[in-house]
Design an enzyme around this catalytic site. Sequence first.
Site, PDB file in Angstrom:
ATOM      1  N   TRP A  37       0.856  -1.198   0.000  1.00 12.53           N
ATOM      2  CA  TRP A  37       0.000   0.000   0.000  1.00 12.53           C
ATOM      3  C   TRP A  37       0.884   1.237   0.000  1.00 12.53           C
ATOM      4  O   TRP A  37       1.915   1.283   0.699  1.00 12.53           O
ATOM      5  CB  TRP A  37      -0.914   0.010   1.235  1.00 12.53           C
ATOM      6  N   ASN A  38       0.463   2.235  -0.749  1.00 13.68           N
ATOM      7  CA  ASN A  38       1.247   3.425  -1.019  1.00 13.68           C
ATOM      8  C   ASN A  38       1.681   4.198   0.243  1.00 13.68           C
ATOM      9  O   ASN A  38       2.866   4.275   0.561  1.00 13.68           O
ATOM     10  CB  ASN A  38       0.397   4.292  -1.966  1.00 13.68           C
ATOM     11  N   TRP A  39       0.706   4.766   0.984  1.00 15.05           N
ATOM     12  CA  TRP A  39       1.137   5.609   2.117  1.00 15.05           C
ATOM     13  C   TRP A  39       1.647   4.762   3.277  1.00 15.05           C
ATOM     14  O   TRP A  39       2.516   5.221   4.032  1.00 15.05           O
ATOM     15  CB  TRP A  39       0.105   6.664   2.505  1.00 15.05           C
ATOM     16  N   ASP A  40       1.167   3.540   3.388  1.00 15.58           N
ATOM     17  CA  ASP A  40       1.732   2.638   4.408  1.00 15.58           C
ATOM     18  C   ASP A  40       3.236   2.497   4.198  1.00 15.58           C
ATOM     19  O   ASP A  40       4.029   2.576   5.151  1.00 15.58           O
ATOM     20  CB  ASP A  40       1.119   1.233   4.304  1.00 15.58           C
ATOM     21  N   GLN A 105      -3.283   7.545  -3.353  1.00 16.65           N
ATOM     22  CA  GLN A 105      -3.396   7.677  -1.895  1.00 16.65           C
ATOM     23  C   GLN A 105      -2.632   8.920  -1.446  1.00 16.65           C
ATOM     24  O   GLN A 105      -1.914   9.522  -2.250  1.00 16.65           O
ATOM     25  CB  GLN A 105      -2.838   6.408  -1.217  1.00 16.65           C
ATOM     26  N   GLY A 165      -7.487   7.458   2.246  1.00 14.65           N
ATOM     27  CA  GLY A 165      -7.007   6.563   3.292  1.00 14.65           C
ATOM     28  C   GLY A 165      -8.010   6.486   4.442  1.00 14.65           C
ATOM     29  O   GLY A 165      -7.978   5.561   5.231  1.00 14.65           O
ATOM     30  N   ASP A 167     -11.197   5.669   4.652  1.00 12.79           N
ATOM     31  CA  ASP A 167     -12.217   5.049   3.806  1.00 12.79           C
ATOM     32  C   ASP A 167     -13.677   5.372   4.141  1.00 12.79           C
ATOM     33  O   ASP A 167     -14.452   5.705   3.260  1.00 12.79           O
ATOM     34  CB  ASP A 167     -12.085   3.521   3.863  1.00 12.79           C
ATOM     35  N   TRP A 353     -12.635   4.600  10.467  1.00 14.78           N
ATOM     36  CA  TRP A 353     -12.317   6.033  10.496  1.00 14.78           C
ATOM     37  C   TRP A 353     -13.470   6.882  11.030  1.00 14.78           C
ATOM     38  O   TRP A 353     -13.505   8.084  10.805  1.00 14.78           O
ATOM     39  CB  TRP A 353     -11.896   6.510   9.107  1.00 14.78           C
ATOM     40  N   GLU A 396      -4.058  -2.052  14.289  1.00 14.87           N
ATOM     41  CA  GLU A 396      -4.249  -1.140  13.145  1.00 14.87           C
ATOM     42  C   GLU A 396      -4.769   0.215  13.639  1.00 14.87           C
ATOM     43  O   GLU A 396      -4.320   1.260  13.213  1.00 14.87           O
ATOM     44  CB  GLU A 396      -5.247  -1.776  12.149  1.00 14.87           C
TER      45      GLU A 396
END
Length: 425
Positions: A37-40, A105, A165, A167, A353, A396
Amino acid sequence: MTAITHADFIDRAVEVLKENDQGAYTIPTKGLYPFQWNWDSCFTALGQAHYDEARAWTEIETLFEHQWPDGMVPHIVFHVWNDGYFPGPDVWKTGRPVATSGITQPAVAGFAVKRLYDRARNKAEAARRARALLPKIDAWHRWFYDSRDPRGEGLVAIIHPWESGRDNSIDWDEAFERVPTHGVEPYVRRDTQHADPAHRPTKAQYDRYLWLVQHFRGLGWDNARLHDASPFQIVDPGFNAILIRSSSDLADLALELGEPALASLNRARAEKGIAAMERLWSEPQQQYLCLDRVTGKLIDSRSIGGLMPVFAGIPKARADSIARTIEKLAEQCTYIVPSHEPSDPRFDSKRYWRGPVWLVVNYMIADGLTARGETAVADRISRSSLRLIEESGFAEYYDPMDGAPLGGGRFTWTAAMVIEFLRKA
Ligand code: DGY
């Protein structure tokens, strides 16, 4: 925490990072998220740099190997087939040599690369690797403003909630009503087999996530068309704050590495973004709000997205007001910063979120507050983050009321942020 427990927690965090390491990229957690995953990955690199700088650079380089020709960096790279996640490559059908999703992201890479470079022990190697990434990150930033700010307003829109991010944020509820669900192909969710369904988005939200994916797929993933064709176009202050901070950091780094033209382009983007952000400020709420670009109206929803601009160079008075808003949030919950205002009837302390605390967001807010001299509130956020780890492990996300661990376990970016927080504690 004592010095001994610091070392112990760092060891445990490194263990999590290593067990999710696939060699050249890291998965967020086993089971729930089996790809890159991109920002992770960008936050992960900050954690990796504490024990292996070369590995940290590789994490970001791998991500950029899958950048699209138009400059977009996709939100998921499906390196190795795994049927434990939905929606997989057969749903996205983006036609890339290595399968990727078709959306992006938050643009954390510019910020992460600057931080890796600043802290590098091997400066010559860091300069070489940073120099190679500079034009790629710049191309991604240009892509954002070309494709997601077609009228040059200075702020970009997300066209799918997954891009933010965040969601299932309450911020999207009203605009999401416009997204239809007819024609959504039958599907089986996999996330609810790995995590408690009560902690995850609802089926009604998934139907809409998928409608948008199918809609964009029907347009051939042509970024020149997607923004205007999307019924969901939201200007999220948090998403923009990350892009602005990364543009500004990229400008500083480019100047240091002898790339003045690239520096001025990014400086101009950051300055225009900061000026435009004023339109999102809400005096009654003492924070920024999202803007629905389809209706042209601000969205009355007090989420973390409206506090994250402190991570970018907003005016000092705004940063101070955000610090006061966070102090008020702290009166309503045991752990900060909740992803939504707890007095809102839509708040849900366990659902992804819509209320829970996320350590990456805490990290960005604390970083921004420290830079603006609001160190007491920043320290309070760091202490709260470390207490969560101590009491509930590397989850998480966490319930802001009772600190319960939520979502996936042994989570990579949480471990990376623990190392970052402990570095300063
Ligand atoms: C998911 O599948 O939950 C992700 O957040 C989408 O990127």
